[in-house]
Design a protein around this motif. Structure first.
Motif, PDB file in Angstrom:
ATOM      1  N   THR A  38       0.824  -1.191   0.000  1.00 50.22           N
ATOM      2  CA  THR A  38       0.000   0.000   0.000  1.00 50.22           C
ATOM      3  C   THR A  38       0.865   1.250   0.000  1.00 50.22           C
ATOM      4  O   THR A  38       2.049   1.215   0.313  1.00 50.22           O
ATOM      5  CB  THR A  38      -0.925   0.024   1.227  1.00 50.22           C
ATOM      6  OG1 THR A  38      -0.117   0.094   2.402  1.00 50.22           O
ATOM      7  CG2 THR A  38      -1.803  -1.210   1.276  1.00 50.22           C
ATOM      8  N   LEU A  39       0.234   2.374  -0.319  1.00 52.26           N
ATOM      9  CA  LEU A  39       0.948   3.643  -0.346  1.00 52.26           C
ATOM     10  C   LEU A  39       1.444   4.012   1.049  1.00 52.26           C
ATOM     11  O   LEU A  39       2.559   4.508   1.212  1.00 52.26           O
ATOM     12  CB  LEU A  39       0.032   4.741  -0.895  1.00 52.26           C
ATOM     13  CG  LEU A  39       0.636   6.142  -0.962  1.00 52.26           C
ATOM     14  CD1 LEU A  39       1.800   6.151  -1.936  1.00 52.26           C
ATOM     15  CD2 LEU A  39      -0.402   7.156  -1.346  1.00 52.26           C
ATOM     16  N   ALA A  40       0.636   3.725   2.070  1.00 52.78           N
ATOM     17  CA  ALA A  40       1.031   4.045   3.439  1.00 52.78           C
ATOM     18  C   ALA A  40       2.269   3.253   3.856  1.00 52.78           C
ATOM     19  O   ALA A  40       3.152   3.777   4.532  1.00 52.78           O
ATOM     20  CB  ALA A  40      -0.122   3.750   4.398  1.00 52.78           C
ATOM     21  N   GLN A  41       2.359   2.008   3.439  1.00 57.43           N
ATOM     22  CA  GLN A  41       3.525   1.195   3.773  1.00 57.43           C
ATOM     23  C   GLN A  41       4.766   1.651   3.014  1.00 57.43           C
ATOM     24  O   GLN A  41       5.874   1.555   3.513  1.00 57.43           O
ATOM     25  CB  GLN A  41       3.255  -0.275   3.478  1.00 57.43           C
ATOM     26  CG  GLN A  41       2.297  -0.911   4.446  1.00 57.43           C
ATOM     27  CD  GLN A  41       1.986  -2.350   4.065  1.00 57.43           C
ATOM     28  OE1 GLN A  41       2.194  -2.751   2.914  1.00 57.43           O
ATOM     29  NE2 GLN A  41       1.492  -3.113   5.007  1.00 57.43           N
ATOM     30  N   ARG A  42       4.579   2.149   1.802  1.00 59.37           N
ATOM     31  CA  ARG A  42       5.732   2.655   1.050  1.00 59.37           C
ATOM     32  C   ARG A  42       6.222   3.974   1.609  1.00 59.37           C
ATOM     33  O   ARG A  42       7.420   4.228   1.659  1.00 59.37           O
ATOM     34  CB  ARG A  42       5.363   2.815  -0.425  1.00 59.37           C
ATOM     35  CG  ARG A  42       5.327   1.513  -1.175  1.00 59.37           C
ATOM     36  CD  ARG A  42       5.223   1.782  -2.658  1.00 59.37           C
ATOM     37  NE  ARG A  42       4.007   2.520  -2.965  1.00 59.37           N
ATOM     38  CZ  ARG A  42       2.963   2.007  -3.611  1.00 59.37           C
ATOM     39  NH1 ARG A  42       2.990   0.777  -4.028  1.00 59.37           N
ATOM     40  NH2 ARG A  42       1.910   2.748  -3.844  1.00 59.37           N
ATOM     41  N   MET A  43       5.290   4.827   2.020  1.00 64.09           N
ATOM     42  CA  MET A  43       5.675   6.136   2.525  1.00 64.09           C
ATOM     43  C   MET A  43       6.230   6.057   3.953  1.00 64.09           C
ATOM     44  O   MET A  43       7.132   6.791   4.305  1.00 64.09           O
ATOM     45  CB  MET A  43       4.461   7.085   2.502  1.00 64.09           C
ATOM     46  CG  MET A  43       3.929   7.334   1.111  1.00 64.09           C
ATOM     47  SD  MET A  43       5.125   8.092   0.017  1.00 64.09           S
ATOM     48  CE  MET A  43       5.212   9.712   0.685  1.00 64.09           C
ATOM     49  N   LEU A  44       5.659   5.184   4.773  1.00 64.49           N
ATOM     50  CA  LEU A  44       6.056   5.082   6.172  1.00 64.49           C
ATOM     51  C   LEU A  44       6.057   3.612   6.575  1.00 64.49           C
ATOM     52  O   LEU A  44       5.047   3.084   7.026  1.00 64.49           O
ATOM     53  CB  LEU A  44       5.078   5.884   7.038  1.00 64.49           C
ATOM     54  CG  LEU A  44       5.524   6.251   8.427  1.00 64.49           C
ATOM     55  CD1 LEU A  44       6.752   7.136   8.364  1.00 64.49           C
ATOM     56  CD2 LEU A  44       4.424   6.970   9.168  1.00 64.49           C
ATOM     57  N   PRO A  45       7.181   2.910   6.411  1.00 69.38           N
ATOM     58  CA  PRO A  45       7.229   1.472   6.698  1.00 69.38           C
ATOM     59  C   PRO A  45       6.913   1.107   8.141  1.00 69.38           C
ATOM     60  O   PRO A  45       6.400   0.040   8.411  1.00 69.38           O
ATOM     61  CB  PRO A  45       8.666   1.090   6.353  1.00 69.38           C
ATOM     62  CG  PRO A  45       9.172   2.158   5.477  1.00 69.38           C
ATOM     63  CD  PRO A  45       8.440   3.392   5.860  1.00 69.38           C
ATOM     64  N   VAL A  46       7.230   1.997   9.090  1.00 67.70           N
ATOM     65  CA  VAL A  46       6.907   1.769  10.499  1.00 67.70           C
ATOM     66  C   VAL A  46       5.987   2.895  10.931  1.00 67.70           C
ATOM     67  O   VAL A  46       6.323   4.077  10.766  1.00 67.70           O
ATOM     68  CB  VAL A  46       8.183   1.747  11.375  1.00 67.70           C
ATOM     69  CG1 VAL A  46       7.838   1.519  12.828  1.00 67.70           C
ATOM     70  CG2 VAL A  46       9.133   0.684  10.887  1.00 67.70           C
TER      71      VAL A  46
END
Length: 185
Positions: free
Chosen positions: A109-117
């Motif tokens: 997802t975009l959220a995981q790419r932008m902020l992995p943690v």
């Protein structure tokens, strides 16, 4: 005293009987293996560890993958090829099944790419890393700081992802004793 139809139940044969299934078919289940070489050499009566050893696959956690793989394949075979010896009937498959570490797995997802943690996990792991450094076993046993009761492996996974973050992905203040562990500092 009233027996509430106990005799009728007894005559129907419903009291105290449990039906047990016979597991005589458990050794003869149809195999779900798709590869024809492995399917031909797999023995359902043996454990998976013994079958994997007979196929030539072994646990490669403690060896250097590239050099050992190159030596095992004789220096010429390509990765993914299988080698069979016709006379002995045993299969020696030289393949390396590497599961990538959690920080290398592509994010969906975009959220995981932008902020992995997540920010919440960053705050959580920073407190634990500040107190214990990289000793995840002690982190898991501390029930006051580790109030979410994450296991040692879960904390190791979060910690590994956190320590590999870029400067633009970090949303919390980093203490001085953690900066030496971080990849971006």
């Amino acid at each position: 005293m009233v027996k509430h139809g106990r005799t009728k139940k007894r005559r129907a044969g419903r009291t105290g009987k449990t039906k047990l299934k016979h597991n005589s078919h458990r050794l003869y289940r149809k195999s779900k293996i798709q590869d024809p070489v492995i399917k031909a050499n797999w023995d359902r009566r043996k454990s998976p560890a013994v079958n994997m050893q007979n196929l030539g696959l072994r646990d490669a956690t403690s060896m250097n993958h590239t050099t050992e793989l190159y030596k095992a394949m004789g220096g010429a075979a390509a990765v993914g090829e299988t080698q069979t010896s016709g006379e002995s009937g045993t299969c020696k498959a030289v393949e390396l099944y590497d599961v990538p570490a959690s920080d290398i797995i592509p994010k969906k997802t975009l959220a995981q790419r932008m902020l992995p943690v997540s920010i919440e996990n960053q705050e959580y792991i920073v407190k634990l890393l500040e107190k214990y450094g990289d000793d995840y076993g002690k982190m898991a046993r501390d029930i006051k700081m580790n109030n979410m009761q994450h296991t040692e492996n879960k904390l190791r996974k979060i910690g590994a992802r956190f320590l590999l973050l870029n400067e633009k992905e970090i949303r919390v203040d980093i203490p001085e004793n953690i900066k030496s562990l971080m990849a971006c500092f």
